[in-house]
Scaffold this active site. Structure first.
Site, mmCIF file in Angstrom:
data_model
loop_
_atom_site.group_PDB
_atom_site.id
_atom_site.type_symbol
_atom_site.label_atom_id
_atom_site.label_comp_id
_atom_site.label_asym_id
_atom_site.label_seq_id
_atom_site.Cartn_x
_atom_site.Cartn_y
_atom_site.Cartn_z
ATOM 1 N N HIS A 143 49.640 39.338 38.649
ATOM 2 C CA HIS A 143 50.446 39.233 38.268
ATOM 3 C C HIS A 143 50.969 41.545 37.798
ATOM 4 O O HIS A 143 51.306 41.345 36.577
ATOM 5 C CB HIS A 143 50.027 39.353 36.462
ATOM 6 C CG HIS A 143 49.835 37.909 36.382
ATOM 7 N ND1 HIS A 143 50.359 36.744 36.110
ATOM 8 C CD2 HIS A 143 48.561 37.732 35.734
ATOM 9 C CE1 HIS A 143 49.639 35.950 36.052
ATOM 10 N NE2 HIS A 143 48.751 36.256 35.465
ATOM 11 N N ASP B 90 46.039 29.126 40.993
ATOM 12 C CA ASP B 90 45.790 29.713 39.885
ATOM 13 C C ASP B 90 45.957 29.223 38.704
ATOM 14 O O ASP B 90 47.558 28.250 38.551
ATOM 15 C CB ASP B 90 46.172 31.804 39.557
ATOM 16 C CG ASP B 90 45.140 32.317 37.971
ATOM 17 O OD1 ASP B 90 44.046 32.814 38.439
ATOM 18 O OD2 ASP B 90 45.879 32.000 36.910
ATOM 19 N N HIS C 38 48.081 30.349 36.381
ATOM 20 C CA HIS C 38 48.813 31.145 36.179
ATOM 21 C C HIS C 38 49.498 31.313 37.088
ATOM 22 O O HIS C 38 49.540 31.673 38.070
ATOM 23 C CB HIS C 38 48.864 32.457 35.168
ATOM 24 C CG HIS C 38 46.984 32.588 34.310
ATOM 25 N ND1 HIS C 38 45.774 32.207 34.474
ATOM 26 C CD2 HIS C 38 47.941 32.736 32.696
ATOM 27 C CE1 HIS C 38 45.626 32.298 33.071
ATOM 28 N NE2 HIS C 38 47.152 32.657 32.080
ATOM 29 N N ASP D 16 40.921 29.498 37.431
ATOM 30 C CA ASP D 16 41.289 29.018 35.513
ATOM 31 C C ASP D 16 41.663 28.044 35.286
ATOM 32 O O ASP D 16 42.141 27.185 34.236
ATOM 33 C CB ASP D 16 41.813 29.973 34.925
ATOM 34 C CG ASP D 16 43.085 31.091 35.319
ATOM 35 O OD1 ASP D 16 43.320 30.516 36.794
ATOM 36 O OD2 ASP D 16 43.371 31.889 35.259
#
Ligand SMILES: [Zn+2]
Length: 357
Positions: free
Chosen positions: A132, A169, A171, A258
């Site tokens: 990110h 991931d 995200h 995650d």
């Protein structure tokens, strides 16, 4: 050749506050489990101590202002006091700058170990995560973009022509995607929970890149509840053909665990063996396209025991061994399968000017 595990205890020195999910415990538990599974006594694995990235290596991706602002905030954070970067969701504690530089260096150390032929492939178990992070700011617990720095290091310093990054991931790796959005020498693929239901709220199927980069940014936004069967379908129908046509000369994986069904942040339903199978698919592409040259770097994963199990399954897969942690399989169910068959159609529709299916 052994599989490299890049790790340093100094990765525990970055702290974002009491009970923050991106905690040192993630790596403490993972390393304890790696030891109790005796991976470090097994000649098929090799523990490698990372070196820090140089400022010039950070500048392959980041602006001098961003690097300096992290360093300055870090100097202000002392005696247990935290300072907050940029959007306010990423904290620094007084050691964080050095640890973030060592995380970026962990990726570079892993790449160098593969290039030297010390290891066949490697998994860099670092924190803070990176996907990110943007050139000029931090976000989402990420300070420097470790995967993007590795890709630029391969291209600008080592003369590689085509690097593929897969990001599995929970995200969307909005930082990594943004960095390479207008480029065709780095192919970026991310599967992630649908942005309408998950941070960071971007990463739609129509986000395929811009200019020369059109067709080189691939998003698979997964509906809540999607499990390994959905991932396998998207991989076989879209990702494998695109990656094999792109013919990467090095592959990088942003691996966050995650998306597991029990992760506190997750709306998806991956299993620990699903992570192993997912990475195995990319490993086979790497073997076909680039002599297996592949480095993985850790992103998220907040249920520490599950993170440890998923990481060990992935390491075992890299070494060509059986996965030790196998859970009950999860069936996404008919309506979710249909929804994602439709997603596959849409992905192909957007990508077919650039790739053959
Ligand atoms: Zn994540």
């Amino acid at each position: 050749m052994p599989v490299g595990i890049i790790y340093d205890k100094r990765y525990l020195d970055h702290q974002m506050g009491f009970e923050h999910p991106e905690s040192p415990a993630r790596l403490v538990t993972t390393m304890e489990m790696i030891e109790s599974e005796k991976l470090l006594d097994d000649p098929k694995f090799k523990l490698i101590v990372p070196r820090p990235a140089t400022i010039d290596e950070l500048k392959l991706v980041h602006t001098a202002d961003h690097i300096e602002s992290v360093r300055r905030k870090d100097l202000m954070a002392k005696d247990g006091h935290l300072e907050y970067l940029d959007a306010g969701d990423t904290a620094v504690c007084g050691q964080s700058f050095d640890v973030a530089v060592l995380a970026a260096g962990g990726g570079i150390t892993a790449v160098d170990a593969v290039l030297k032929g010390d290891v066949s492939s490697a998994f860099a178990l670092v924190r803070p995560p990176g996907h990110h992070a943007f050139p000029d700011h931090s976000s989402g617990f990420c300070i420097f973009n470790n995967a993007a720095i590795m890709a630029e290091y391969l291209i600008k310093k080592k003369g590689f022509k085509r690097v593929a990054i897969f990001d599995i991931d929970l995200h969307f790796g909005n930082g990594t995607s943004d960095i390479f959005y207008r480029r065709n020498d780095v192919l970026y693929f991310s599967s992630h929970q649908d942005p309408r239901t998950q941070y960071p709220g971007t990463g739609y199927v129509h986000d395929i890149g811009e200019g020369e980069g059109k067709g080189y940014n691939i998003c698979a936004p997964l509906a809540p509840g999607a499990s390994d069967d959905v991932v396998q379908m998207i991989f076989e129908d879209v990702i494998k053909p695109v990656f094999e046509q792109f013919k990467p000369d090095f592959m990088l994986g942003s691996v966050g665990c995650d998306a597991h069904y029990s992760d506190p942040l997750s709306g998806l339903s991956f299993t620990t063996q699903g992570y192993g199978r997912y990475v195995d698919g990319f490993k086979k592409i790497a073997e076909k396209c680039c002599n297996g040259k592949m480095v993985l770097i850790l992103e998220g994963g907040y249920r520490v025991k599950i993170l440890g199990q998923s990481v060990i399954n992935i390491l075992k897969v890299l070494a060509g061994e059986k996965m030790p942690f196998v859970e009950k399989e999860i069936d996404s169910g008919e309506s979710l399968l249909e929804y994602h068959q439709d997603l596959v159609k849409k992905m192909k529709e957007y990508l077919k000017p650039y790739w053959k299916f």
